[in-house]
Design a protein around this motif. Sequence first.
Motif, PDB file in Angstrom:
ATOM      1  N   GLU A   1      27.736  30.474  38.710  1.00  9.38           N
ATOM      2  CA  GLU A   1      26.391  30.479  38.122  1.00  9.38           C
ATOM      3  C   GLU A   1      25.711  31.835  38.303  1.00  9.38           C
ATOM      4  OE1 GLU A   1      24.276  27.421  40.103  1.00  9.38           O
ATOM      5  OE2 GLU A   1      25.472  25.768  39.257  1.00  9.38           O
ATOM      6  N   ALA A   2      26.006  32.508  39.426  1.00  7.75           N
ATOM      7  CA  ALA A   2      25.395  33.799  39.726  1.00  7.75           C
ATOM      8  C   ALA A   2      26.197  34.969  39.158  1.00  7.75           C
ATOM      9  CB  ALA A   2      25.244  33.955  41.238  1.00  7.75           C
ATOM     10  N   GLY A   3      27.252  34.652  38.406  1.00  6.32           N
ATOM     11  CA  GLY A   3      28.077  35.712  37.835  1.00  6.32           C
ATOM     12  C   GLY A   3      29.010  36.365  38.829  1.00  6.32           C
ATOM     13  N   LEU A   4      29.305  35.662  39.924  1.00  2.54           N
ATOM     14  CA  LEU A   4      30.195  36.193  40.958  1.00  2.54           C
ATOM     15  C   LEU A   4      31.549  35.494  40.883  1.00  2.54           C
ATOM     16  CD1 LEU A   4      27.623  36.210  43.916  1.00  2.54           C
ATOM     17  CD2 LEU A   4      28.334  38.161  42.518  1.00  2.54           C
ATOM     18  N   GLY A   5      32.608  36.217  41.182  1.00  2.09           N
ATOM     19  CA  GLY A   5      33.950  35.669  41.108  1.00  2.09           C
ATOM     20  C   GLY A   5      34.335  34.895  42.346  1.00  2.09           C
ATOM     21  N   PRO A   6      35.420  34.112  42.264  1.00  2.25           N
ATOM     22  CA  PRO A   6      35.868  33.306  43.406  1.00  2.25           C
ATOM     23  C   PRO A   6      36.291  34.141  44.599  1.00  2.25           C
ATOM     24  CG  PRO A   6      37.491  33.277  41.632  1.00  2.25           C
ATOM     25  CD  PRO A   6      36.278  33.920  41.077  1.00  2.25           C
ATOM     26  N   GLU A   7      36.586  35.434  44.375  1.00  3.52           N
ATOM     27  CA  GLU A   7      36.975  36.305  45.489  1.00  3.52           C
ATOM     28  C   GLU A   7      35.813  36.559  46.449  1.00  3.52           C
ATOM     29  OE1 GLU A   7      35.303  38.920  42.295  1.00  3.52           O
ATOM     30  OE2 GLU A   7      36.735  37.259  42.359  1.00  3.52           O
ATOM     31  N   CYS A   8      34.596  36.230  46.022  1.00  2.00           N
ATOM     32  CA  CYS A   8      33.432  36.403  46.899  1.00  2.00           C
ATOM     33  C   CYS A   8      33.356  35.313  47.965  1.00  2.00           C
ATOM     34  CB  CYS A   8      32.145  36.400  46.078  1.00  2.00           C
ATOM     35  SG  CYS A   8      31.979  37.813  44.970  1.00  2.00           S
ATOM     36  N   LEU A   9      34.208  34.290  47.851  1.00  2.50           N
ATOM     37  CA  LEU A   9      34.253  33.208  48.840  1.00  2.50           C
ATOM     38  C   LEU A   9      35.614  33.244  49.527  1.00  2.50           C
ATOM     39  CD1 LEU A   9      32.545  30.682  49.803  1.00  2.50           C
ATOM     40  CD2 LEU A   9      34.091  29.338  48.357  1.00  2.50           C
ATOM     41  N   ARG A  10      35.625  33.593  50.806  1.00  5.01           N
ATOM     42  CA  ARG A  10      36.867  33.664  51.576  1.00  5.01           C
ATOM     43  C   ARG A  10      36.979  32.425  52.451  1.00  5.01           C
ATOM     44  NH1 ARG A  10      38.475  39.012  54.878  1.00  5.01           N
ATOM     45  NH2 ARG A  10      38.068  39.785  52.785  1.00  5.01           N
ATOM     46  N   GLU A  11      38.051  31.662  52.254  1.00  2.86           N
ATOM     47  CA  GLU A  11      38.188  30.395  52.975  1.00  2.86           C
ATOM     48  C   GLU A  11      38.932  30.568  54.285  1.00  2.86           C
ATOM     49  OE1 GLU A  11      39.558  25.750  52.234  1.00  2.86           O
ATOM     50  OE2 GLU A  11      39.603  27.216  50.592  1.00  2.86           O
TER      51      GLU A  11
END
Length: 341
Positions: free
Chosen positions: A207-217
């Motif tokens: 929604e914020a235009g950020l990719g999944p790489e911005c979330l590190r699990e």
Amino acid sequence: MAQSVGIKDVARAAGVSVGTVSNVINRPDTVATETRARVQSAIDRLGYVRSESARQLRAGRSRIMGLLVLDMGNPFFVDVARGAERAAREAGLGVMVCNSAQSAGEEADYLSLFAEQRVRGVLLTPTDASGRNIDTFRRHNIPFVLVDRVAEGTTECSVSVDDVAGGALAVRHLIDAGHRSIAYVSGPPGLNQVRDRRTGARNALAEAGLGPECLRELPTERLDVAAGRDAGARLLGLADRPTAVFCANDLLALGVLQAMYAAGITVPDDLAIVGYDDIEFAAAAAVPLTSVRQPAVTMGALAAELLLEETEAEAGTKRHEHRRVVLQPELVVRRSSLSAR
């Protein structure tokens, strides 16, 4: 060894028939006041306790409801149990609470125990991702309601929280605070709750235009404080450490908070933290914890009410339709995530 006192002993002591004693216990209004008082006096004097198992065998229905949760060390499940117990007590039933300890083997053992005891029904937060334990238990024709889990692909009732929405609430809050690199301390990957909260987190990023790489699990084997401390240590070892952490539950978040405190990392200035569940300890932490609140007591009570409704329908006294109840989470903002970036 002293012999247990039976109903015949009470009848003999009170000078009445066994049938009269039975009426005093089960239908006291049918017995004269003086006789009832004499029988009750004999019961009290002898210490007689009626055999509930025998009564249930005669009636063909148990007065016990089973509750099997992932971890009774987690205050969230204690609150679920409180809600279930309250609803059960109002219906004149008791609750047998068991802890699977996030083990599929222990879950199977307790479900077998419930079947052996022929409980009235079961409230279940499953841990076995394969579904085999539920499939096996279903053969016993004992009603059950899934708690903290949507009944996907089944006809049973369930009461859950929209964890996709909850994960989105947590990460949207961190994005709004200026964070663009976020860790997700997720817990065991086989749990639906873990997956749904991850999906919600990724939705908020998109929604914020950020990719999944911005979330590190950072997965963990368990959902407890020790696992959170371990995840915190791994987080500290990252060269490009995220500026914020979203944890799949509050116990993990408290463990991360402890690891940061021990390492001299300031929360929230150096690292923002958001948990999930909003257990009592969240507000009482050294740095009060922002958390996604689940209505745990309400969840337990609603699940018990659905189970009671189903069992009454089986007895022919009520009509029941299987339902999936999905409750909405709420973000509770506290100091652990309030740094300005």
